[in-house]
Enzyme design. Structure first.
Site, mmCIF file in Angstrom:
data_model
loop_
_atom_site.group_PDB
_atom_site.id
_atom_site.type_symbol
_atom_site.label_atom_id
_atom_site.label_comp_id
_atom_site.label_asym_id
_atom_site.label_seq_id
_atom_site.Cartn_x
_atom_site.Cartn_y
_atom_site.Cartn_z
ATOM 1 C CB VAL A 110 -3.189 68.960 27.582
ATOM 2 C CG1 VAL A 110 -2.604 67.740 28.270
ATOM 3 C CG2 VAL A 110 -3.702 68.598 26.192
ATOM 4 N N GLY B 285 0.576 69.421 25.997
ATOM 5 C CA GLY B 285 -0.412 70.324 25.394
ATOM 6 C C GLY B 285 -0.086 70.575 23.924
ATOM 7 C CG HIS B 286 3.463 72.749 22.913
ATOM 8 N ND1 HIS B 286 4.258 72.774 24.034
ATOM 9 C CD2 HIS B 286 3.142 74.043 22.652
ATOM 10 C CE1 HIS B 286 4.432 74.034 24.420
ATOM 11 N NE2 HIS B 286 3.759 74.814 23.605
ATOM 12 C CB SER C 205 2.038 76.629 31.176
ATOM 13 O OG SER C 205 2.882 77.740 30.910
ATOM 14 C CB SER C 206 6.661 76.485 28.121
ATOM 15 O OG SER C 206 6.155 75.839 26.976
ATOM 16 C CG LEU D 284 7.672 71.346 21.454
ATOM 17 C CD1 LEU D 284 7.835 70.438 20.236
ATOM 18 C CD2 LEU D 284 6.644 72.435 21.182
ATOM 19 C CE LYS E 251 -1.958 77.558 30.311
ATOM 20 N NZ LYS E 251 -1.142 78.635 29.839
ATOM 21 C CD GLN F 251 -1.920 82.783 21.335
ATOM 22 O OE1 GLN F 251 -1.000 83.460 21.763
ATOM 23 N NE2 GLN F 251 -1.824 81.473 21.195
HETATM 24 P P1 AMP Z 1 3.225 78.420 23.320
HETATM 25 O O1 AMP Z 1 4.385 77.583 22.930
HETATM 26 O O2 AMP Z 1 3.048 78.587 24.795
HETATM 27 O O3 AMP Z 1 3.138 79.710 22.549
HETATM 28 O O4 AMP Z 1 1.941 77.598 22.877
HETATM 29 C C1 AMP Z 1 1.796 77.141 21.561
HETATM 30 C C2 AMP Z 1 0.400 76.637 21.370
HETATM 31 O O5 AMP Z 1 0.151 75.564 22.294
HETATM 32 C C3 AMP Z 1 -0.668 77.705 21.646
HETATM 33 O O6 AMP Z 1 -1.703 77.582 20.687
HETATM 34 C C4 AMP Z 1 -1.139 77.345 23.023
HETATM 35 O O7 AMP Z 1 -2.470 77.753 23.280
HETATM 36 C C5 AMP Z 1 -1.036 75.836 22.995
HETATM 37 N N1 AMP Z 1 -0.974 75.303 24.348
HETATM 38 C C6 AMP Z 1 -0.151 75.700 25.357
HETATM 39 N N2 AMP Z 1 -0.418 75.011 26.485
HETATM 40 C C7 AMP Z 1 -1.444 74.171 26.193
HETATM 41 C C8 AMP Z 1 -2.202 73.210 26.945
HETATM 42 N N3 AMP Z 1 -1.949 72.965 28.231
HETATM 43 N N4 AMP Z 1 -3.183 72.539 26.299
HETATM 44 C C9 AMP Z 1 -3.450 72.777 24.992
HETATM 45 N N5 AMP Z 1 -2.778 73.669 24.232
HETATM 46 C C10 AMP Z 1 -1.800 74.353 24.823
#
Ligand code: AMP
Length: 285
Positions: free
Chosen positions: A176, A36-37, A185-186, A33, A149, A153
């Site tokens: 974010v 963004g999350h 991004s992770s 996390l 982001k 999706q």
């Molecule tokens: P993930 O863990 O990468 O699958 O992302 C989980 C959720 O967090 C998804 O809905 C992503 O679009 C959102 N997410 C990932 N990175 C960001 C970011 N930088 N800003 C906002 N939401 C994000």
């Protein structure tokens, strides 16, 4: 905060919350996390009464040569972050819970899932829509929160809940970014300092395209051409696509009044990155 890998425990907790008249919010994630999350979780905490965060690195959305094995996993730290924010429940199932032996059911949104990201990551969105359907059935949220982001999706998931009559509202929350513009991004954890500098070109080029279109300096076609040119010439960056499309359909922008989105996917070293910006129609900004 309840942290559980058990479907039964999750369901009991959600049942109790719903019986108390609470609206259920869900934030699906793959963990590792970042801010963004956390912004999705804050929105969920503001807009619903009982927030379930799911943490599941979903094998079916990774291609055979992708980073499933090396994807960052840090459950204890993630649980601390959720607890600190006031999240009510974290559901972190194992693979066997989400995919029972002989699992044979898939969910696929046709068309939208095979362009852009779908073209470069065959089967990716089928994995996403299948696992999100399962998570929705596990949690039964009123509202589910996703990030802009992952622009394609969230469009696909909106189509899925509409087509399958799922009684769930999809909320899309803004991307974010780090102060210099890089979208969080992770996968940024994979980047060396040099690669991070290279990656910065992606958001910069998208911001410039937005400015050029909104100010009327360039047509959509010219801005897209320049976006491709600029990013193709960055040493160390391998462009998968750079396009400017209709933000509702992802079709090529035809009508000058369309809400637009600029979308980029590129590889920097061994890390694949995506980013996007919303662009207002020319002359309306
Ligand atoms: P993930 O863990 O990468 O699958 O992302 C989980 C959720 O967090 C998804 O809905 C992503 O679009 C959102 N997410 C990932 N990175 C960001 C970011 N930088 N800003 C906002 N939401 C994000």
């Amino acid at each position: 905060m309840l942290a559980t890998a058990s479907l039964d425990e999750l369901r009991a907790a959600v049942r109790e919350a719903r019986a108390a008249g609470k609206r259920i919010g869900c934030v699906p994630t793959m963990g590792a996390l970042h801010a963004g999350h956390l912004s999705l979780m804050r929105s969920a905490l503001n807009e619903t009464d009982y927030v379930v965060v799911t943490i599941f690195v979903n094998p079916t959305q990774f291609g055979p040569n992708e980073d499933f094995d090396r994807y960052p996993r840090q459950l204890d730290k993630d649980l601390e972050l959720c607890r600190g924010l006031g999240v009510h429940c974290v559901f972190h199932p194992d693979v066997q819970t989400m995919y029972p032996p002989d699992d044979a059911t898939i969910v696929e949104v046709q068309g939208l899932s095979t362009i852009l990201e779908g073209e470069h990551r065959p089967g990716h969105f089928r994995g996403v829509t299948t696992v999100v359907t399962k998570l929705f059935h596990a949690v039964q949220p009123d509202v589910a929160f996703f990030g802009q982001k992952d622009f394609q999706q969230q469009l696909i998931l909106r189509r899925m809940v509409r087509d399958l009559l799922m009684p769930i509202r999809i909320r899309t929350c803004p991307t974010v970014r780090d102060p210099d513009g890089l979208a969080l991004s992770s996968r940024n954890a994979y980047l060396t300092a040099d690669e991070r500098r290279t990656a910065l070109n992606i958001s910069r080029a998208l911001f410039r395209a937005r400015e050029a279109i909104e100010s009327g300096e360039l047509s959509v076609a010219e801005a897209e051409k320049r976006l491709v040119q600029v990013l193709s010439s960055v040493p160390g960056l391998k462009l998968d696509y750079a396009v400017i499309r209709n933000a509702e359909t992802l079709d090529p922008a035809e009508n000058t009044g369309d809400q637009l989105v600029g979308l980029v996917a590129a590889r920097v070293g061994t890390t694949r990155l995506i980013d996007n910006v919303l662009i207002s129609p020319p002359g309306t900004a």
